[in-house]
Write an enzyme that holds these catalytic residues in place. Structure first.
Site, PDB file in Angstrom:
ATOM      1  N   GLU A  70      27.530  -8.105 -27.158  1.00  0.00           N
ATOM      2  CA  GLU A  70      28.363  -9.305 -27.120  1.00  0.00           C
ATOM      3  C   GLU A  70      29.716  -8.916 -26.558  1.00  0.00           C
ATOM      4  O   GLU A  70      30.410  -8.061 -27.119  1.00  0.00           O
ATOM      5  CB  GLU A  70      28.536  -9.908 -28.507  1.00  0.00           C
ATOM      6  CG  GLU A  70      29.355 -11.204 -28.482  1.00  0.00           C
ATOM      7  CD  GLU A  70      29.696 -11.748 -29.861  1.00  0.00           C
ATOM      8  OE1 GLU A  70      30.056 -12.933 -29.958  1.00  0.00           O
ATOM      9  OE2 GLU A  70      29.603 -10.980 -30.854  1.00  0.00           O
ATOM     10  N   GLU A  91      35.078  -5.634 -28.150  1.00  0.00           N
ATOM     11  CA  GLU A  91      36.335  -6.373 -28.334  1.00  0.00           C
ATOM     12  C   GLU A  91      37.495  -5.474 -27.941  1.00  0.00           C
ATOM     13  O   GLU A  91      37.640  -4.380 -28.469  1.00  0.00           O
ATOM     14  CB  GLU A  91      36.476  -6.826 -29.786  1.00  0.00           C
ATOM     15  CG  GLU A  91      37.776  -7.536 -30.109  1.00  0.00           C
ATOM     16  CD  GLU A  91      37.993  -8.766 -29.242  1.00  0.00           C
ATOM     17  OE1 GLU A  91      39.060  -8.819 -28.576  1.00  0.00           O
ATOM     18  OE2 GLU A  91      37.111  -9.643 -29.206  1.00  0.00           O
ATOM     19  N   ASP A 105      37.662 -16.679 -23.337  1.00  0.00           N
ATOM     20  CA  ASP A 105      38.900 -17.294 -22.841  1.00  0.00           C
ATOM     21  C   ASP A 105      38.596 -17.975 -21.503  1.00  0.00           C
ATOM     22  O   ASP A 105      38.092 -17.334 -20.582  1.00  0.00           O
ATOM     23  CB  ASP A 105      39.969 -16.208 -22.644  1.00  0.00           C
ATOM     24  CG  ASP A 105      41.358 -16.786 -22.400  1.00  0.00           C
ATOM     25  OD1 ASP A 105      41.458 -17.861 -21.774  1.00  0.00           O
ATOM     26  OD2 ASP A 105      42.334 -16.154 -22.821  1.00  0.00           O
ATOM     27  N   ASN A 139      37.726  -2.553 -22.777  1.00  0.00           N
ATOM     28  CA  ASN A 139      37.850  -3.693 -21.885  1.00  0.00           C
ATOM     29  C   ASN A 139      36.523  -3.892 -21.156  1.00  0.00           C
ATOM     30  O   ASN A 139      35.973  -2.950 -20.585  1.00  0.00           O
ATOM     31  CB  ASN A 139      38.975  -3.450 -20.869  1.00  0.00           C
ATOM     32  CG  ASN A 139      39.346  -4.724 -20.118  1.00  0.00           C
ATOM     33  OD1 ASN A 139      38.497  -5.527 -19.749  1.00  0.00           O
ATOM     34  ND2 ASN A 139      40.641  -4.903 -19.872  1.00  0.00           N
ATOM     35  N   THR A 167      29.500 -18.677 -34.236  1.00  0.00           N
ATOM     36  CA  THR A 167      30.690 -17.848 -34.290  1.00  0.00           C
ATOM     37  C   THR A 167      31.748 -18.560 -35.128  1.00  0.00           C
ATOM     38  O   THR A 167      31.604 -19.735 -35.484  1.00  0.00           O
ATOM     39  CB  THR A 167      31.266 -17.594 -32.884  1.00  0.00           C
ATOM     40  OG1 THR A 167      31.931 -18.788 -32.433  1.00  0.00           O
ATOM     41  CG2 THR A 167      30.171 -17.223 -31.893  1.00  0.00           C
ATOM     42  N   GLU A 168      32.839 -17.854 -35.414  1.00  0.00           N
ATOM     43  CA  GLU A 168      33.944 -18.483 -36.149  1.00  0.00           C
ATOM     44  C   GLU A 168      34.513 -19.658 -35.362  1.00  0.00           C
ATOM     45  O   GLU A 168      34.781 -20.731 -35.918  1.00  0.00           O
ATOM     46  CB  GLU A 168      35.057 -17.462 -36.424  1.00  0.00           C
ATOM     47  CG  GLU A 168      34.676 -16.354 -37.391  1.00  0.00           C
ATOM     48  CD  GLU A 168      34.080 -15.137 -36.702  1.00  0.00           C
ATOM     49  OE1 GLU A 168      33.895 -14.118 -37.377  1.00  0.00           O
ATOM     50  OE2 GLU A 168      33.788 -15.220 -35.487  1.00  0.00           O
ATOM     51  N   TYR A 169      34.727 -19.455 -34.064  1.00  0.00           N
ATOM     52  CA  TYR A 169      35.268 -20.533 -33.232  1.00  0.00           C
ATOM     53  C   TYR A 169      34.306 -21.716 -33.184  1.00  0.00           C
ATOM     54  O   TYR A 169      34.726 -22.879 -33.193  1.00  0.00           O
ATOM     55  CB  TYR A 169      35.534 -20.027 -31.818  1.00  0.00           C
ATOM     56  CG  TYR A 169      36.825 -19.266 -31.668  1.00  0.00           C
ATOM     57  CD1 TYR A 169      38.046 -19.856 -31.956  1.00  0.00           C
ATOM     58  CD2 TYR A 169      36.833 -17.943 -31.219  1.00  0.00           C
ATOM     59  CE1 TYR A 169      39.244 -19.165 -31.813  1.00  0.00           C
ATOM     60  CE2 TYR A 169      38.017 -17.235 -31.080  1.00  0.00           C
ATOM     61  CZ  TYR A 169      39.222 -17.858 -31.374  1.00  0.00           C
ATOM     62  OH  TYR A 169      40.397 -17.159 -31.236  1.00  0.00           O
ATOM     63  N   GLU A 170      33.017 -21.428 -33.102  1.00  0.00           N
ATOM     64  CA  GLU A 170      32.027 -22.498 -33.033  1.00  0.00           C
ATOM     65  C   GLU A 170      32.079 -23.376 -34.277  1.00  0.00           C
ATOM     66  O   GLU A 170      32.018 -24.609 -34.187  1.00  0.00           O
ATOM     67  CB  GLU A 170      30.640 -21.882 -32.876  1.00  0.00           C
ATOM     68  CG  GLU A 170      29.528 -22.878 -32.641  1.00  0.00           C
ATOM     69  CD  GLU A 170      28.219 -22.190 -32.312  1.00  0.00           C
ATOM     70  OE1 GLU A 170      27.215 -22.910 -32.160  1.00  0.00           O
ATOM     71  OE2 GLU A 170      28.195 -20.939 -32.213  1.00  0.00           O
ATOM     72  N   ASP A 188      32.966 -24.215 -25.932  1.00  0.00           N
ATOM     73  CA  ASP A 188      33.298 -25.616 -26.136  1.00  0.00           C
ATOM     74  C   ASP A 188      34.139 -26.137 -24.974  1.00  0.00           C
ATOM     75  O   ASP A 188      34.545 -27.292 -24.970  1.00  0.00           O
ATOM     76  CB  ASP A 188      34.073 -25.813 -27.444  1.00  0.00           C
ATOM     77  CG  ASP A 188      35.498 -25.290 -27.363  1.00  0.00           C
ATOM     78  OD1 ASP A 188      35.691 -24.190 -26.796  1.00  0.00           O
ATOM     79  OD2 ASP A 188      36.416 -25.975 -27.847  1.00  0.00           O
TER      80      ASP A 188
END
Length: 215
Positions: A44, A69, A118, A96, A191-194, A154
């Site tokens: 991921e 990450e 992003d 990276n 995910t957390e954002y989802e 999103d």
């Protein structure tokens, strides 16, 4: 959003060397030795706080997962989640993503996940988008022939841009969802954002892009 500086982050990363692989470039072509088995490897890119990669590792114990990450202040949260799972089929890398070819050998990875990356909406930042052609080339290099990239976001603009970028790269696009949480798709790991974005009514877009491989 500006990240809160965590001056202790590097110390924590160093302390959890069994989770965040130190000097990962040394394992290029040898990641099966890290996991101690020959299971497929999924990565991921932009693992954030680690909810997705941990959920996937728990659901699929016969797959090895690596969460990537680059932000030290974020990966420390992922460390806590991985440590809590006590699973042995998951590791993290603090690197990276543009340098992926320095850490994985040809055909070493089976699948790449891009979750809520992003969007870099300004045109001058196009090359930073994780579905820009230079990233697609990097993924293709480390993936098996006909390897897959799974995208969730999103952000409608990033999704449309990614569909165009995949098509331009002559990838096969499949399982497209324009509203994932109102579709018949099963087996989704959020995910957390989802969770955050779907709770306020945002659509979640998803697709899979497959490299055509060499005949």
């Amino acid at each position: 959003m500006r990240l809160r500086n965590k001056p202790w982050a590097q110390d924590k990363i160093d302390h959890y060397s069994k989770i965040v692989v130190p000097n990962p470039e040394n394992w290029k072509g040898r990641w099966k030795e890290v996991f101690g088995n020959d299971n497929p490897i999924h990565i991921e890119v932009g693992t954030g706080k680690g909810q997705f990669i941990c959920g996937m590792a728990e659901r699929y114990p016969d797959i090895n997962f690596i969460g990537i990450e680059r932000q030290k202040s974020i990966i420390v949260s992922a460390i806590d989640k991985v440590a809590d799972t006590e699973l042995d089929n998951i590791h993290l890398m603090n690197i990276n993503a543009i340098d992926l070819k320095d850490y994985f050998a040809l055909n070493e990875v089976q699948r790449v996940y891009l979750n809520f990356s992003d969007p870099w909406p300004k045109n001058r930042h196009e090359k930073r988008r994780l579905t820009f052609e230079t990233f697609l080339n990097a993924y293709e290099t480390i993936l098996i022939p006909k390897g897959e990239v799974h995208l969730k976001t999103d952000n409608q603009y990033l999704f449309e841009y990614s569909l165009y970028s995949f098509s331009k790269y002559e990838m096969l696009i499949q399982n497209i969802s324009l509203d994932l949480h109102r579709s018949a798709w099963s087996g989704n790991v959020m995910t957390e954002y989802e969770e955050k974005f779907s709770a306020i009514g945002n659509r979640i877009y998803r697709c899979e892009a497959v490299y055509r491989g060499k005949d």
